[in-house]
Design an enzyme around this catalytic site. Sequence first.
Site, PDB file in Angstrom:
ATOM      1  N   THR A 126      -2.029   2.310  -2.027  1.00 35.86           N
ATOM      2  CA  THR A 126      -2.601   2.943  -0.832  1.00 35.86           C
ATOM      3  C   THR A 126      -1.458   3.588  -0.069  1.00 35.86           C
ATOM      4  O   THR A 126      -0.584   2.879   0.445  1.00 35.86           O
ATOM      5  CB  THR A 126      -3.290   1.896   0.077  1.00 35.86           C
ATOM      6  OG1 THR A 126      -4.304   1.242  -0.675  1.00 35.86           O
ATOM      7  CG2 THR A 126      -3.909   2.569   1.298  1.00 35.86           C
TER       8      THR A 126
ATOM      9  N   LYS B 176      -9.954   6.572   0.944  1.00 30.58           N
ATOM     10  CA  LYS B 176      -9.521   5.182   1.164  1.00 30.58           C
ATOM     11  C   LYS B 176      -9.266   4.911   2.658  1.00 30.58           C
ATOM     12  O   LYS B 176      -9.736   3.916   3.205  1.00 30.58           O
ATOM     13  CB  LYS B 176      -8.254   4.913   0.351  1.00 30.58           C
ATOM     14  CG  LYS B 176      -7.547   3.610   0.627  1.00 30.58           C
ATOM     15  CD  LYS B 176      -8.241   2.425   0.012  1.00 30.58           C
ATOM     16  CE  LYS B 176      -7.561   1.134   0.441  1.00 30.58           C
ATOM     17  NZ  LYS B 176      -8.292  -0.044   0.013  1.00 30.58           N
TER      18      LYS B 176
ATOM     19  N   LYS C 152      -1.614  -1.531   8.335  1.00 35.95           N
ATOM     20  CA  LYS C 152      -0.987  -0.432   7.586  1.00 35.95           C
ATOM     21  C   LYS C 152      -2.004   0.693   7.361  1.00 35.95           C
ATOM     22  O   LYS C 152      -1.713   1.869   7.595  1.00 35.95           O
ATOM     23  CB  LYS C 152      -0.475  -0.973   6.245  1.00 35.95           C
ATOM     24  CG  LYS C 152       0.015   0.093   5.277  1.00 35.95           C
ATOM     25  CD  LYS C 152       0.178  -0.439   3.851  1.00 35.95           C
ATOM     26  CE  LYS C 152       0.057   0.681   2.848  1.00 35.95           C
ATOM     27  NZ  LYS C 152       0.041   0.274   1.462  1.00 35.95           N
TER      28      LYS C 152
HETATM   29  P1  NAD Z   1       2.656  -6.402  -3.591  1.00 29.97           P
HETATM   30  O1  NAD Z   1       3.725  -6.320  -2.588  1.00 29.97           O
HETATM   31  O2  NAD Z   1       2.148  -7.735  -4.024  1.00 29.97           O
HETATM   32  O3  NAD Z   1       3.118  -5.626  -4.938  1.00 29.97           O
HETATM   33  C1  NAD Z   1       3.929  -4.498  -4.946  1.00 29.97           C
HETATM   34  C2  NAD Z   1       4.902  -4.657  -6.111  1.00 29.97           C
HETATM   35  O4  NAD Z   1       5.676  -3.453  -6.262  1.00 29.97           O
HETATM   36  C3  NAD Z   1       5.907  -5.799  -5.909  1.00 29.97           C
HETATM   37  O5  NAD Z   1       5.777  -6.710  -6.972  1.00 29.97           O
HETATM   38  C4  NAD Z   1       7.270  -5.091  -5.891  1.00 29.97           C
HETATM   39  O6  NAD Z   1       8.284  -5.861  -6.480  1.00 29.97           O
HETATM   40  C5  NAD Z   1       6.964  -3.855  -6.702  1.00 29.97           C
HETATM   41  N1  NAD Z   1       7.916  -2.758  -6.476  1.00 29.97           N
HETATM   42  C6  NAD Z   1       8.329  -2.229  -5.295  1.00 29.97           C
HETATM   43  N2  NAD Z   1       9.199  -1.227  -5.520  1.00 29.97           N
HETATM   44  C7  NAD Z   1       9.341  -1.112  -6.866  1.00 29.97           C
HETATM   45  C8  NAD Z   1      10.107  -0.281  -7.721  1.00 29.97           C
HETATM   46  N3  NAD Z   1      10.921   0.645  -7.233  1.00 29.97           N
HETATM   47  N4  NAD Z   1       9.993  -0.453  -9.056  1.00 29.97           N
HETATM   48  C9  NAD Z   1       9.183  -1.399  -9.568  1.00 29.97           C
HETATM   49  N5  NAD Z   1       8.419  -2.236  -8.804  1.00 29.97           N
HETATM   50  C10 NAD Z   1       8.515  -2.089  -7.481  1.00 29.97           C
HETATM   51  O7  NAD Z   1       1.453  -5.489  -3.040  1.00 29.97           O
HETATM   52  P2  NAD Z   1      -0.073  -5.488  -3.532  1.00 29.97           P
HETATM   53  O8  NAD Z   1      -0.871  -6.415  -2.674  1.00 29.97           O
HETATM   54  O9  NAD Z   1      -0.109  -5.605  -5.016  1.00 29.97           O
HETATM   55  O10 NAD Z   1      -0.488  -3.994  -3.080  1.00 29.97           O
HETATM   56  C11 NAD Z   1      -0.056  -2.863  -3.803  1.00 29.97           C
HETATM   57  C12 NAD Z   1      -0.745  -1.646  -3.193  1.00 29.97           C
HETATM   58  O11 NAD Z   1      -2.168  -1.816  -3.269  1.00 29.97           O
HETATM   59  C13 NAD Z   1      -0.414  -1.423  -1.714  1.00 29.97           C
HETATM   60  O12 NAD Z   1      -0.289  -0.059  -1.487  1.00 29.97           O
HETATM   61  C14 NAD Z   1      -1.635  -2.013  -0.992  1.00 29.97           C
HETATM   62  O13 NAD Z   1      -1.857  -1.416   0.268  1.00 29.97           O
HETATM   63  C15 NAD Z   1      -2.728  -1.679  -1.968  1.00 29.97           C
HETATM   64  N6  NAD Z   1      -3.925  -2.554  -1.898  1.00 29.97           N
HETATM   65  C16 NAD Z   1      -3.778  -3.907  -1.757  1.00 29.97           C
HETATM   66  C17 NAD Z   1      -4.917  -4.706  -1.706  1.00 29.97           C
HETATM   67  C18 NAD Z   1      -4.806  -6.217  -1.560  1.00 29.97           C
HETATM   68  O14 NAD Z   1      -5.828  -6.857  -1.256  1.00 29.97           O
HETATM   69  N7  NAD Z   1      -3.634  -6.806  -1.784  1.00 29.97           N
HETATM   70  C19 NAD Z   1      -6.193  -4.123  -1.783  1.00 29.97           C
HETATM   71  C20 NAD Z   1      -6.305  -2.738  -1.964  1.00 29.97           C
HETATM   72  C21 NAD Z   1      -5.151  -1.964  -2.012  1.00 29.97           C
END
Ligand code: NAD
Length: 294
Positions: free
Chosen positions: A93, A168, A243
């Site tokens: 997102t 979204k 966010k």
């Molecule tokens: P998270 O922080 O658990 O996962 C993000 C991952 O990206 C981490 O494991 C981090 O190590 C990795 N990362 C960051 N920079 C990197 C790089 N340069 N190379 C490789 N890996 C890298 O977050 P999440 O909860 O999985 O959310 C991910 C996205 O999905 C966000 O944008 C969030 O807003 C969106 N989202 C989350 C949810 C939810 O319920 N958690 C629901 C819908 C959308």
Amino acid sequence: MTTIAFIGLGNMGNPMAANLVKAGHKVIGVDLIPENLALAKEHGLAIAEDGQSAVKEAEIVITMLPAGKHVLSVYAEIAPWAPKGALFIDSSTIDVESARKAHAIAGENGLLSIDAPVSGGTGGAAAGTLTFMAGGSKEAFARAEPVLQPMAGRIVHCGGDGAGQAAKICNNMILGISMIGVAEAFVLGEKLGLSHQALFDVASTSSGQCWSLTSYCPVPGPVPASPANRDYKPGFAAALMLKDLKLSQEAAQAAGAATPLGAEAAQLYALFNAQGGGAADFSGIINFLRGSNG
Ligand code: NAD
């Protein structure tokens, strides 16, 4: 079988990638956190040293990263290494402007791309029932659809580049506003001596009906699966709601749209976060509205 590079194996990315493995694809994972890589290995992913080696033979590249700056830096790093004609799918997102920049980087490198953020949370990611909202060309969407299928309950093509991110943030602005509305109604009902169940029974079948009430009720009892029944453990954390509300406000400002309730919701979630509520589920805002922040 398709070869898929999956970059960002956090709370969402790991279970999403696991569903691609289950569907018979070869998935090559990349993340910065060793624990996430270990879990991905258990799910049957191959692990790459870095993004560049992961994408070298990939037909599809999926990113699931925290914010726009991460997506843009990863795209700049890996796009030149991917085979020409590969499809890049960003499911993070992020802000609409960064999404359009990511499409531009892909295009400059001879790649197809869609922005495809999701709704449905970690539960939907594990169950393979996420709603994908996609932005990009018809050609890119047609190639993406069968790849998204094992992770999806619903896939909607919303329009051109950035349209998925636009959908979204509009959806989550409705959600943030409606949750505050429902929470305020319960707080008022409490002051008027109305039981939670009575208000729920009336509003859930009346014109106050909405998802925040009937699927995600912010008080314990009426909807047993809602986070209110487990002390507001997320679910969807208030920090993530903040966010998304900030993203919708930035977009509203850039586009010249008046969204006064969206602005108010962003302010209330900012206060809730500042008072320590960020790690709680976003429905926990009811405690903040009661003045208890419990
Ligand atoms: P998270 O922080 O658990 O996962 C993000 C991952 O990206 C981490 O494991 C981090 O190590 C990795 N990362 C960051 N920079 C990197 C790089 N340069 N190379 C490789 N890996 C890298 O977050 P999440 O909860 O999985 O959310 C991910 C996205 O999905 C966000 O944008 C969030 O807003 C969106 N989202 C989350 C949810 C939810 O319920 N958690 C629901 C819908 C959308």
